[in-house]
Write a protein that holds these residues in place. Structure first.
Motif, mmCIF file in Angstrom:
data_model
loop_
_atom_site.group_PDB
_atom_site.id
_atom_site.type_symbol
_atom_site.label_atom_id
_atom_site.label_comp_id
_atom_site.label_asym_id
_atom_site.label_seq_id
_atom_site.Cartn_x
_atom_site.Cartn_y
_atom_site.Cartn_z
ATOM 1 N N LEU A 236 40.557 -46.850 -27.029
ATOM 2 C CA LEU A 236 39.513 -47.253 -27.974
ATOM 3 C C LEU A 236 39.907 -48.526 -28.709
ATOM 4 O O LEU A 236 39.084 -49.428 -28.909
ATOM 5 N N ALA A 237 41.157 -48.614 -29.126
ATOM 6 C CA ALA A 237 41.622 -49.825 -29.806
ATOM 7 C C ALA A 237 41.584 -51.027 -28.865
ATOM 8 O O ALA A 237 41.187 -52.138 -29.252
ATOM 9 N N ALA A 238 41.977 -50.814 -27.598
ATOM 10 C CA ALA A 238 41.926 -51.917 -26.632
ATOM 11 C C ALA A 238 40.485 -52.343 -26.366
ATOM 12 O O ALA A 238 40.194 -53.546 -26.214
ATOM 13 N N HIS A 239 39.587 -51.381 -26.321
ATOM 14 C CA HIS A 239 38.182 -51.708 -26.091
ATOM 15 C C HIS A 239 37.612 -52.515 -27.250
ATOM 16 O O HIS A 239 36.885 -53.496 -27.045
ATOM 17 N N GLU A 240 37.933 -52.129 -28.489
ATOM 18 C CA GLU A 240 37.452 -52.885 -29.652
ATOM 19 C C GLU A 240 38.038 -54.294 -29.678
ATOM 20 O O GLU A 240 37.350 -55.263 -30.015
ATOM 21 N N ALA A 241 39.311 -54.417 -29.294
ATOM 22 C CA ALA A 241 39.926 -55.750 -29.263
ATOM 23 C C ALA A 241 39.264 -56.634 -28.217
ATOM 24 O O ALA A 241 39.029 -57.830 -28.431
ATOM 25 N N ALA A 242 38.964 -56.053 -27.049
ATOM 26 C CA ALA A 242 38.300 -56.838 -26.010
ATOM 27 C C ALA A 242 36.906 -57.268 -26.449
ATOM 28 O O ALA A 242 36.478 -58.395 -26.182
ATOM 29 N N ALA A 243 36.169 -56.380 -27.124
ATOM 30 C CA ALA A 243 34.838 -56.741 -27.603
ATOM 31 C C ALA A 243 34.913 -57.871 -28.628
ATOM 32 O O ALA A 243 34.103 -58.803 -28.610
ATOM 33 N N GLU A 244 35.905 -57.815 -29.541
ATOM 34 C CA GLU A 244 36.062 -58.903 -30.522
ATOM 35 C C GLU A 244 36.440 -60.210 -29.832
ATOM 36 O O GLU A 244 35.993 -61.291 -30.228
#
Length: 269
Positions: A236-244
């Motif tokens: 989830l943290a990696a997904h949020e970082a990729a979206a940002e």
């Protein structure tokens, strides 16, 4: 005994007969010649006339207005701000007839006759628009001219029977283009690098989304598992970082399409 009459005509009678036959032949020949000449004259008039002698077909629509495209005789140059460099205009004039009474040869003649006036009018319009533009703002000048010409509409000539619609494209001065060439090359290189980074981060975002779906389905099926829960939080943290990162790349995309205009303010993440 009485004398029998002489069956041979006298000399006067013979001349009268020959004259009568000659006049008859001449009259017949003249009538035939006149008929042939009349038919020949009708064919000649029909071939040289604007319309055929036969009746027009009422089912065919009347011919519409004519259009002739004619390039400006020379490139139009107008000074940029500072009167050191110039913008170069490549123009094509579309000459049109608003009525069907104007023939093609007449439209061509009027186009040649009024082209100098149209060039002068467009030069004045472009000079006013380019006076306050920097020498590298060719795109801005072209957009301004297109708006002005669209607002004015076709230019009327010959009491409105002929109209003119200019089509303009603006080119940079050769010296300005040479000075901007390294800058444009660098922007193209940055554009390629940006697209490569965007593809990578989009792939990472899709991959993390799939792993999150798999981990969530496994936790729902097997119950609470600390290892799978930690892995899910990590994804989830990696997904949020990729979206940002995607938002940041989209906000800072290189502006290669309008390199001659000032760059816009970039949003900081």
């Amino acid at each position: 005994m009485t004398d029998a009459p002489d069956p041979r005509p006298t000399s006067t009678a013979r001349w009268q007969q020959w004259g009568s036959r000659g006049l008859t032949k001449a009259r017949n020949a003249g009538v035939q010649t006149g008929r042939w000449a009349h038919r020949a004259w009708e064919r000649l008039v029909a071939s040289l006339g604007d319309e055929a002698p036969a009746r027009p077909d009422p089912t065919q629509p009347p011919p519409g207005p004519l259009v002739e495209h004619r390039d400006a005789p020379t490139v139009i140059s107008v000074p940029a701000r500072g009167y050191v460099y110039s913008f170069h205009l490549h123009v094509t004039f579309a000459w049109s007839s608003t009525t069907t009474s104007v023939r093609a040869e007449a439209l061509s003649w009027y186009a040649r006759y009024f082209t100098p006036h149209a060039v002068q009018r467009l030069t004045r319009l472009a000079t006013d628009a380019a006076r306050d533009l920097a020498p590298h703002r060719a795109a801005a000048l072209e957009a301004q001219l297109i708006r002005d010409l669209r607002r004015q509409g076709p230019w009327p000539y010959r009491r409105g029977a002929i109209t003119c619609q200019p089509d303009v494209s603006v080119r940079l001065d050769d010296r300005v283009r040479e000075a901007l060439q390294p800058h444009v090359d660098r922007l193209v290189e940055l554009e390629c690098e940006w697209e490569e980074h965007l593809r990578q981060v989009q792939y990472a975002e899709r991959l993390s989304r799939r792993w999150i779906a798999l981990l969530s389905a496994h936790l729902d099926a097997t119950g609470a598992d600390p290892d799978f829960a930690d892995a899910r939080r990590h994804m989830l943290a990696a997904h949020e970082a990729a979206a940002e990162w995607i938002d940041d790349l989209l906000a800072q995309r290189p502006r290669t399409r309008h390199t001659t205009d000032p760059p816009p303010q970039q949003r900081r993440p």
